[in-house]
Design a protein around this motif. Structure first.
Motif, mmCIF file in Angstrom:
data_model
loop_
_atom_site.group_PDB
_atom_site.id
_atom_site.type_symbol
_atom_site.label_atom_id
_atom_site.label_comp_id
_atom_site.label_asym_id
_atom_site.label_seq_id
_atom_site.Cartn_x
_atom_site.Cartn_y
_atom_site.Cartn_z
ATOM 1 N N LYS A 180 0.767 -1.225 0.096
ATOM 2 C CA LYS A 180 -0.040 0.036 -0.053
ATOM 3 C C LYS A 180 0.965 1.214 -0.004
ATOM 4 C CE LYS A 180 -3.546 2.440 2.462
ATOM 5 N NZ LYS A 180 -4.179 2.828 1.253
ATOM 6 N N LEU A 181 0.908 1.998 -0.903
ATOM 7 C CA LEU A 181 1.719 3.114 -1.145
ATOM 8 C C LEU A 181 1.189 4.238 -0.214
ATOM 9 C CD1 LEU A 181 2.361 3.151 -5.027
ATOM 10 C CD2 LEU A 181 3.610 2.244 -3.161
ATOM 11 N N GLY A 182 2.185 5.143 0.258
ATOM 12 C CA GLY A 182 1.710 5.994 1.490
ATOM 13 C C GLY A 182 0.866 5.473 2.545
ATOM 14 N N GLY A 183 1.677 3.883 2.860
ATOM 15 C CA GLY A 183 0.905 3.227 3.910
ATOM 16 C C GLY A 183 1.598 3.556 5.412
ATOM 17 N N SER A 184 1.243 2.583 6.269
ATOM 18 C CA SER A 184 1.937 2.743 7.637
ATOM 19 C C SER A 184 3.332 2.309 7.821
ATOM 20 C CB SER A 184 0.813 1.961 8.467
ATOM 21 O OG SER A 184 0.976 0.551 8.230
ATOM 22 N N CYS A 185 4.149 1.870 6.655
ATOM 23 C CA CYS A 185 5.530 1.478 6.980
ATOM 24 C C CYS A 185 6.405 2.618 6.837
ATOM 25 C CB CYS A 185 5.913 0.577 5.870
ATOM 26 S SG CYS A 185 4.877 -1.037 5.968
#
Length: 268
Positions: A180-185
């Motif tokens: 998921k781009l712009g995700g929580s990582c």
């Protein structure tokens, strides 16, 4: 009372006549609607690597009782079920060693293959351990292979399936986007690496869908099913780097039961 008995007797006679007239048709319908013989082919995404609960008899193929083919078979009780998908399988492996159960009685075939031909494991290793530029270059090489060489290899698999399972419905399943781009990582691979890997997955699915359609096969798009459940989503149905290492970047048990299985159900 006499009227009630007459009505009951008349109803019984009508019901008997109806059953006599329709019984043969109902029997034929039951046979027609019975779940057909099912064979599941493909690579680790079909065998269930990452889902655990592996059948020890499958050895390094790591066929899981939580993989979507096994789950579908358990829920639908096909007349027979052959599970030949194997971890690490490429297109040539499917043709060489997985098609044995297919014949004119096979009614359903599912398959996922192509990722290993494109160098999935090497691409992921390169992107995890190397610089961004090295990762992007390796992804670019994989994408060139997907565009230029993979279509012919998929044709070889699909032709072989069609020749052996002449009466089967064939479902070709794709692959999820990993990130998921712009995700929580906030660590690990850079956003550019993640975007490049997702783009390669999209291209792999596009090529696979086109080759499947040209053979009259049904394509199951799992990328949309995994939307919101990629790595870095906060609710991932995919392993990131994990131990055992071979399970990295593969669907979890939830990814099999809530991602792949509903797609297989929906196209059927």
């Amino acid at each position: 009372m006499r009227l009630s008995r007459f009505a009951a007797t008349t109803s019984a006679l009508l019901l008997s006549a109806t059953l006599a007239l329709t019984g043969a048709g109902a029997a034929h319908s039951a046979v027609r609607d019975a779940t057909p013989a099912y064979t599941a082919l493909g690579d680790s995404y079909s065998s269930g690597v990452g889902a655990g609960s592996y059948d020890s008899a499958s050895g390094n193929c790591k066929r899981s009782t939580r993989a979507h083919p096994a789950l579908w078979a358990a829920a639908n009780a096909p007349s027979s079920f052959h599970f030949t998908a194997c971890s690490g399988a490429r297109t040539g492996d499917v043709v060489a060693s997985q098609l044995g159960p297919l014949n004119a009685s096979t009614g359903l075939v599912s398959v996922s293959v192509g990722g290993n031909d494109a160098g999935f494991a090497d691409v992921m290793t390169t992107c995890v351990l190397s610089s961004e530029s090295t990762c992007l270059r390796r992804v670019s090489e994989a994408r060139a292979f997907i565009a230029d060489t993979l279509p012919g290899r998929l044709d070889g698999v699909y032709d072989a399936i069609a020749q052996k399972a002449v009466n089967a419905r064939v479902v070709v399943l794709g692959y999820p986007r990993l990130y998921k781009l712009g995700g929580s990582c906030f660590g690990g691979l850079s956003e550019r690496k993640r975007a490049a890997l997702n783009a390669a997955s999209d291209q792999l699915n596009t090529v696979t869908e086109k080759r499947a359609a040209d053979h009259g096969f049904t394509f199951g798009d799992v990328a949309s099913a995994f939307n919101g459940h990629e790595i870095c989503s906060g609710d991932s149905w995919l392993h990131s780097t994990t131990f055992p290492v071979a399970e990295s970047y593969h669907p979890t048990a939830a990814g099999q039961s809530r991602g792949y299985l509903p797609v297989l159900d929906s196209v059927l």
